[in-house]
Design a protein around this motif. Structure first.
Motif, mmCIF file in Angstrom:
data_model
loop_
_atom_site.group_PDB
_atom_site.id
_atom_site.type_symbol
_atom_site.label_atom_id
_atom_site.label_comp_id
_atom_site.label_asym_id
_atom_site.label_seq_id
_atom_site.Cartn_x
_atom_site.Cartn_y
_atom_site.Cartn_z
ATOM 1 N N LEU A 55 0.819 -1.211 0.000
ATOM 2 C CA LEU A 55 0.000 0.000 0.000
ATOM 3 C C LEU A 55 0.856 1.267 0.000
ATOM 4 N N HIS A 56 1.916 1.282 0.798
ATOM 5 C CA HIS A 56 2.699 2.510 0.948
ATOM 6 C C HIS A 56 3.578 2.734 -0.294
ATOM 7 N N PRO A 57 3.627 3.966 -0.815
ATOM 8 C CA PRO A 57 4.456 4.225 -2.003
ATOM 9 C C PRO A 57 5.923 3.838 -1.811
ATOM 10 N N TYR A 58 6.431 3.913 -0.597
ATOM 11 C CA TYR A 58 7.827 3.524 -0.354
ATOM 12 C C TYR A 58 7.991 2.010 -0.527
ATOM 13 N N GLY A 86 5.379 17.141 7.972
ATOM 14 C CA GLY A 86 4.306 16.263 7.512
ATOM 15 C C GLY A 86 4.759 14.823 7.394
ATOM 16 N N CYS A 87 4.454 14.202 6.265
ATOM 17 C CA CYS A 87 4.897 12.822 6.029
ATOM 18 C C CYS A 87 6.399 12.809 5.764
ATOM 19 N N ARG A 88 7.113 11.888 6.417
ATOM 20 C CA ARG A 88 8.577 11.851 6.252
ATOM 21 C C ARG A 88 8.993 11.445 4.849
ATOM 22 N N PHE A 89 8.081 10.834 4.117
ATOM 23 C CA PHE A 89 8.432 10.352 2.782
ATOM 24 C C PHE A 89 8.087 11.381 1.708
ATOM 25 N N GLN A 90 7.528 12.537 2.109
ATOM 26 C CA GLN A 90 7.004 13.482 1.109
ATOM 27 C C GLN A 90 8.066 14.042 0.157
ATOM 28 N N THR A 91 9.334 14.089 0.576
ATOM 29 C CA THR A 91 10.369 14.644 -0.310
ATOM 30 C C THR A 91 10.704 13.694 -1.470
ATOM 31 N N ARG A 92 10.294 12.431 -1.368
ATOM 32 C CA ARG A 92 10.623 11.459 -2.414
ATOM 33 C C ARG A 92 9.383 10.784 -3.020
ATOM 34 N N CYS A 93 8.223 11.098 -2.472
ATOM 35 C CA CYS A 93 7.018 10.359 -2.867
ATOM 36 C C CYS A 93 6.421 10.916 -4.165
ATOM 37 N N PRO A 94 6.139 10.051 -5.133
ATOM 38 C CA PRO A 94 5.538 10.540 -6.391
ATOM 39 C C PRO A 94 4.088 11.008 -6.220
ATOM 40 N N HIS A 95 3.457 10.704 -5.081
ATOM 41 C CA HIS A 95 2.044 11.081 -4.883
ATOM 42 C C HIS A 95 1.870 12.213 -3.870
ATOM 43 N N ALA A 96 2.953 12.860 -3.480
ATOM 44 C CA ALA A 96 2.860 13.847 -2.382
ATOM 45 C C ALA A 96 1.950 15.024 -2.737
ATOM 46 N N THR A 97 1.156 15.456 -1.768
ATOM 47 C CA THR A 97 0.244 16.597 -1.940
ATOM 48 C C THR A 97 0.549 17.635 -0.850
ATOM 49 N N GLN A 119 -1.341 18.303 1.617
ATOM 50 C CA GLN A 119 -1.671 17.663 2.901
ATOM 51 C C GLN A 119 -0.470 16.855 3.414
ATOM 52 N N CYS A 120 0.198 16.143 2.497
ATOM 53 C CA CYS A 120 1.355 15.321 2.894
ATOM 54 C C CYS A 120 2.480 16.186 3.449
ATOM 55 N N ARG A 121 2.635 17.394 2.885
ATOM 56 C CA ARG A 121 3.721 18.278 3.331
ATOM 57 C C ARG A 121 3.401 18.920 4.676
ATOM 58 N N GLU A 163 1.369 14.894 9.332
ATOM 59 C CA GLU A 163 1.943 13.549 9.407
ATOM 60 C C GLU A 163 0.805 12.516 9.351
ATOM 61 N N PRO A 164 0.886 11.513 8.476
ATOM 62 C CA PRO A 164 -0.220 10.545 8.391
ATOM 63 C C PRO A 164 -0.296 9.652 9.626
ATOM 64 N N GLU A 165 -1.516 9.254 9.946
ATOM 65 C CA GLU A 165 -1.727 8.365 11.103
ATOM 66 C C GLU A 165 -1.346 6.941 10.744
ATOM 67 N N ALA A 210 0.947 3.917 7.191
ATOM 68 C CA ALA A 210 0.897 5.350 7.543
ATOM 69 C C ALA A 210 1.003 6.132 6.237
ATOM 70 N N CYS A 211 -0.136 6.486 5.664
ATOM 71 C CA CYS A 211 -0.150 7.230 4.391
ATOM 72 C C CYS A 211 -1.516 7.847 4.201
ATOM 73 N N HIS A 212 -1.556 9.091 3.731
ATOM 74 C CA HIS A 212 -2.834 9.784 3.532
ATOM 75 C C HIS A 212 -3.679 9.169 2.418
ATOM 76 N N LEU A 213 -3.105 8.303 1.602
ATOM 77 C CA LEU A 213 -3.884 7.699 0.514
ATOM 78 C C LEU A 213 -4.895 6.677 1.043
ATOM 79 N N TYR A 214 -4.774 6.276 2.315
ATOM 80 C CA TYR A 214 -5.667 5.201 2.829
ATOM 81 C C TYR A 214 -6.442 5.683 4.043
HETATM 82 FE FE1 SF4 Z 1 3.255 9.816 -0.180
HETATM 83 FE FE2 SF4 Z 1 1.576 11.447 1.032
HETATM 84 FE FE3 SF4 Z 1 1.418 8.839 1.465
HETATM 85 FE FE4 SF4 Z 1 3.444 10.241 2.441
HETATM 86 S S1 SF4 Z 1 1.307 10.442 2.988
HETATM 87 S S2 SF4 Z 1 3.550 8.302 1.424
HETATM 88 S S3 SF4 Z 1 3.801 11.713 0.810
HETATM 89 S S4 SF4 Z 1 1.055 9.905 -0.476
#
Ligand code: SF4
Length: 314
Positions: free
Chosen positions: A241-244, A279-290, A292-294, A297-299, A310-314
């Protein structure tokens, strides 16, 4: 329901590194490991997975949170309980060359734990011989020095040393990363056989998802001090599920020329745990960052039964 041998709640291990900077190596991690289970823990170097292993075994004290082993907080054990814990929980290290004292013969290395815990003192030599055979070496190897062995054999010695005191839980910190590919499968098979024979529980740390696939019941993926996804091994490989996690999996080659796989290339370097992104620690590398992600921090939530992310997509 299976019994939890290990329970980790919101564990944090931070290091002060000068100039007021704080390196958040482990920054709020929660998970359980059931008795007899293997939990794989994967992440790039510098993500905090080895620090997590070392905090579980009390090499490091924690800054916050708790680690329960058989229901007891390992960082507040009495002296007597601490001695038992030091028997019950053992570690296998990444580099067998560096973790074995080059000036000691193998028999003495393996017997060190026996002497510390006053175990098998009447039949010490027989116990060492039995352990050597258990890990696929020969009793006469007890008289040799570590440098007389190959890398794979040295890791077998490291495993024999860990098993000497009859542990229940083994933290294997990248036990195959320093070995030739041809030897890696042998060590994984040995660890699996020992688990079946002795009912062991493992935390198996690796930097690559391909290494933990076969040995793990469940896998946690760690990024910058946090576990970002945790699921049954098959579920994680089939439906990450997680982009990473998706990016890590896309980097594993498939040994079938007919199957084409698109590799997700991550942009940028792993940020420093001393200077975490907002925000989300992965936002600097995530192709889906928005936005909200910046900002937020996702729950950590259970997106599907037993599948945490832990990702806002879910
Ligand atoms: Fe990517 Fe946003 Fe999910 Fe973080 S919360 S992994 S930046 S989509």
């Amino acid at each position: 329901m299976a019994e939890n041998l290990v329970e980790v709640n919101n564990l944090k291990k931070h290091f002060t590194i000068g100039d007021g900077l704080v390196l958040k190596a482990v920054d709020g991690v929660s998970f359980t490991i059931q008795k007899g289970e293997t939990l794989g823990l994967v992440g790039e170097s510098g993500c905090g997975k080895s620090t997590l292993g070392r905090t579980l075994i009390r090499i490091y004290d924690r800054n916050d949170g708790e680690v329960l082993f058989k229901g007891k907080n390992v960082h507040t054990l009495s002296r007597k309980e601490g001695r038992q814990f030091n028997r019950d929980v053992q570690m296998i290290f990444q580099d067998p060359q560096a973790s074995l004292n080059p000036r000691m013969i193998v028999g003495e290395i393996i017997a060190e734990g026996l002497d510390i815990h006053s175990l098998y003192q009447q039949n010490r030599a027989e116990r060492v011989a039995e352990l050597l055979e258990l890990v696929g070496l020969r009793p006469e190897h007890a008289k040799r020095f570590p440098h007389e062995f190959s890398g794979g054999q040295r890791q077998r010695i490291g495993i024999a040393r860990a098993l000497a005191v009859d542990p229940e839980f083994i933290i294997a910190d990248e036990p195959i990363s320093a070995l030739d590919v041809s030897i890696q499968a042998q060590i994984v098979n040995l660890l699996e056989d020992l688990q079946k024979e002795k009912g062991l529980t493992y935390l198996f740390i690796a930097h690559d998802l391909s290494m933990v696939k076969h040995i793990s019941n469940r896998i946690g993926v760690m990024y910058l001090g946090k576990i970002v996804e945790l699921a049954e091994s098959i579920e994680l490989y089939d439906k990450p599920l997680h982009p990473y996690t998706q990016a890590l999996l896309s980097a594993i080659p498939i040994p079938d020329p007919m199957v084409k796989k698109e590799r997700i290339v991550l942009r940028g370097e792993l940020p420093s745990p001393a200077n975490l992104p907002s925000g989300c620690r992965f936002q600097t590398r995530c192709p889906h960052a928005t936005e909200q992600c910046r900002a937020v921090e996702p729950e950590w939530k259970e997106a599907q039964p037993g599948h945490w992310v832990a990702c806002h997509l879910y």
